[in-house]
Design a protein around this motif. Structure first.
Motif, mmCIF file in Angstrom:
data_model
loop_
_atom_site.group_PDB
_atom_site.id
_atom_site.type_symbol
_atom_site.label_atom_id
_atom_site.label_comp_id
_atom_site.label_asym_id
_atom_site.label_seq_id
_atom_site.Cartn_x
_atom_site.Cartn_y
_atom_site.Cartn_z
ATOM 1 N N UNK A 12 15.740 8.121 7.050
ATOM 2 C CA UNK A 12 15.075 7.337 6.001
ATOM 3 C C UNK A 12 13.872 6.554 6.527
ATOM 4 N N UNK A 13 14.007 6.011 7.752
ATOM 5 C CA UNK A 13 12.895 5.234 8.321
ATOM 6 C C UNK A 13 11.681 6.120 8.565
ATOM 7 N N UNK A 14 11.949 7.317 9.109
ATOM 8 C CA UNK A 14 10.836 8.238 9.376
ATOM 9 C C UNK A 14 10.168 8.683 8.076
ATOM 10 N N UNK A 15 10.997 8.889 7.042
ATOM 11 C CA UNK A 15 10.448 9.296 5.745
ATOM 12 C C UNK A 15 9.596 8.181 5.142
ATOM 13 N N UNK A 16 10.090 6.934 5.247
ATOM 14 C CA UNK A 16 9.328 5.800 4.706
ATOM 15 C C UNK A 16 8.000 5.669 5.438
ATOM 16 N N UNK A 17 8.032 5.862 6.744
ATOM 17 C CA UNK A 17 6.825 5.743 7.565
ATOM 18 C C UNK A 17 5.810 6.834 7.214
ATOM 19 N N UNK A 18 6.294 8.054 7.041
ATOM 20 C CA UNK A 18 5.397 9.175 6.738
ATOM 21 C C UNK A 18 4.790 8.993 5.341
ATOM 22 N N UNK A 19 5.598 8.519 4.388
ATOM 23 C CA UNK A 19 5.103 8.278 3.028
ATOM 24 C C UNK A 19 4.006 7.214 3.038
ATOM 25 N N UNK A 20 4.205 6.191 3.829
ATOM 26 C CA UNK A 20 3.258 5.079 3.848
ATOM 27 C C UNK A 20 1.984 5.388 4.641
ATOM 28 N N UNK A 21 2.133 6.108 5.756
ATOM 29 C CA UNK A 21 0.974 6.255 6.656
ATOM 30 C C UNK A 21 0.300 7.612 6.582
ATOM 31 N N UNK A 22 1.033 8.646 6.201
ATOM 32 C CA UNK A 22 0.476 9.994 6.284
ATOM 33 C C UNK A 22 0.085 10.579 4.933
ATOM 34 N N UNK A 23 0.662 10.002 3.858
ATOM 35 C CA UNK A 23 0.447 10.571 2.533
ATOM 36 C C UNK A 23 -0.160 9.520 1.608
ATOM 37 N N UNK A 24 -1.166 9.922 0.868
ATOM 38 C CA UNK A 24 -1.700 9.057 -0.197
ATOM 39 C C UNK A 24 -1.429 9.735 -1.525
ATOM 40 N N UNK A 25 -0.734 9.040 -2.416
ATOM 41 C CA UNK A 25 -0.342 9.645 -3.697
ATOM 42 C C UNK A 25 -1.158 9.045 -4.839
ATOM 43 N N UNK A 26 -1.650 9.910 -5.721
ATOM 44 C CA UNK A 26 -2.338 9.457 -6.935
ATOM 45 C C UNK A 26 -1.610 10.070 -8.125
ATOM 46 N N UNK A 27 -1.235 9.228 -9.090
ATOM 47 C CA UNK A 27 -0.463 9.689 -10.241
ATOM 48 C C UNK A 27 -1.340 9.724 -11.495
ATOM 49 N N UNK A 28 -0.898 10.504 -12.464
ATOM 50 C CA UNK A 28 -1.646 10.616 -13.725
ATOM 51 C C UNK A 28 -1.808 9.247 -14.405
ATOM 52 N N UNK A 29 -0.756 8.420 -14.295
ATOM 53 C CA UNK A 29 -0.753 7.144 -15.023
ATOM 54 C C UNK A 29 -1.192 5.963 -14.154
#
Ligand code: ATP
Ligand code: MG
Length: 228
Positions: free
Chosen positions: A81-98
């Motif tokens: 979970x920690x690695x996933x949280x880190x990758x979501x925060x630092x490696x991925x930028x998400x843009x949503x329709x709303x």
């Protein structure tokens, strides 16, 4: 040495089934994807074909039932979970329709948010958030609250927020779905510029005029991906 460059990410045989009550919906039935650093790719397919499902898996917001997903050379099935949280925060930028901005919060503070989570010092947060907002043409709107901005401006704030930690990958799920044609054009100019600067972009869209900006399109059909 004539070594082939490793992709930024690849996924093989992704399967995802949703169960609601007694109804099973097999959304992904063995989808394969490969994205290289610096690419600009769109994902298309009819409503309900699994585009958002695939984006959520690629962005670590959801996990596949089966299949392999390798990101920057690492098999992600072993991540805790920690690695996933880190990758979501630092490696991925998400843009949503709303847009998903914090209401009654300034553009600057919305963009600072991922850096607060990443533990970036405050001065640096302000400098980087300002730069990110300038890069999407919003240098004059730093202190406006999100509800004081137009839809197009709000979406550009969301893009600034997505890129502020300098992620390896920007994922955008129908980013122009709620925008009029003028704001869509403005948005696509921003994406073109980001890609020219080297950002890797994957964008889900229904619109041919959005897809025409990309290098290639991945089409989801019957739970698998087709390259076109
Ligand atoms: N959390 C969930 N629980 C149950 N079913 C779901 C869930 N998420 C998605 N689905 C179903 O999975 C299928 C694919 O959904 P998904 O959101 O990936 O489609 P999409 O291609 O993004 O569609 P759209 O173009 O309308 O956004 C749909 O039939 C949807 O109803
Ligand atoms: Mg969707």
């Amino acid at each position: 040495m004539n070594k082939k460059k490793e992709p930024l990410l690849y996924a093989q045989g992704l399967k995802k089934t949703y169960t609601t009550g007694t109804v099973k919906t097999e959304v992904l039935k063995g989808a394969d994807v490969e994205i290289h650093a610096g690419e600009f790719v769109t994902i298309m397919g009819h409503s309900g074909s699994g585009k958002s499902t695939l984006m959520h898996i690629l962005g670590f917001l959801d996990a596949p039932d089966e299949g392999k997903y390798v990101f920057e050379g690492k098999d992600t099935s072993k991540f805790d979970d920690d690695q996933l949280a880190e990758i979501r925060n630092k490696k991925i930028g998400f843009v949503f329709q709303s847009f998903n901005l914090l209401p009654r919060t300034s553009a600057l503070d919305n963009v600072r948010l991922p850096m607060i989570y990443a533990g970036v010092p405050e001065k640096e947060q302000i400098i980087k958030a300002t730069k990110a907002l300038e890069s999407v043409g919003l240098g004059h709107r730093l202190n406006n609250l999100s509800n004081e901005l137009s839809g197009g401006e709000q979406q550009r704030v969301a893009v600034a927020r997505a890129l502020v930690n300098n992620p390896s990958l920007i994922l955008a799920d129908e980013p122009t779905g709620n925008l009029d044609s003028a704001s869509t054009k403005e948005m696509m100019k921003v994406f073109d510029e980001l890609n020219k600067k080297g950002h890797t972009l994957v964008i889900v869209t229904h619109e041919d005029n959005v897809a025409s900006h990309a290098h290639r399109t991945i089409e989801i059909h019957d739970g698998v991906c087709k390259r076109s």
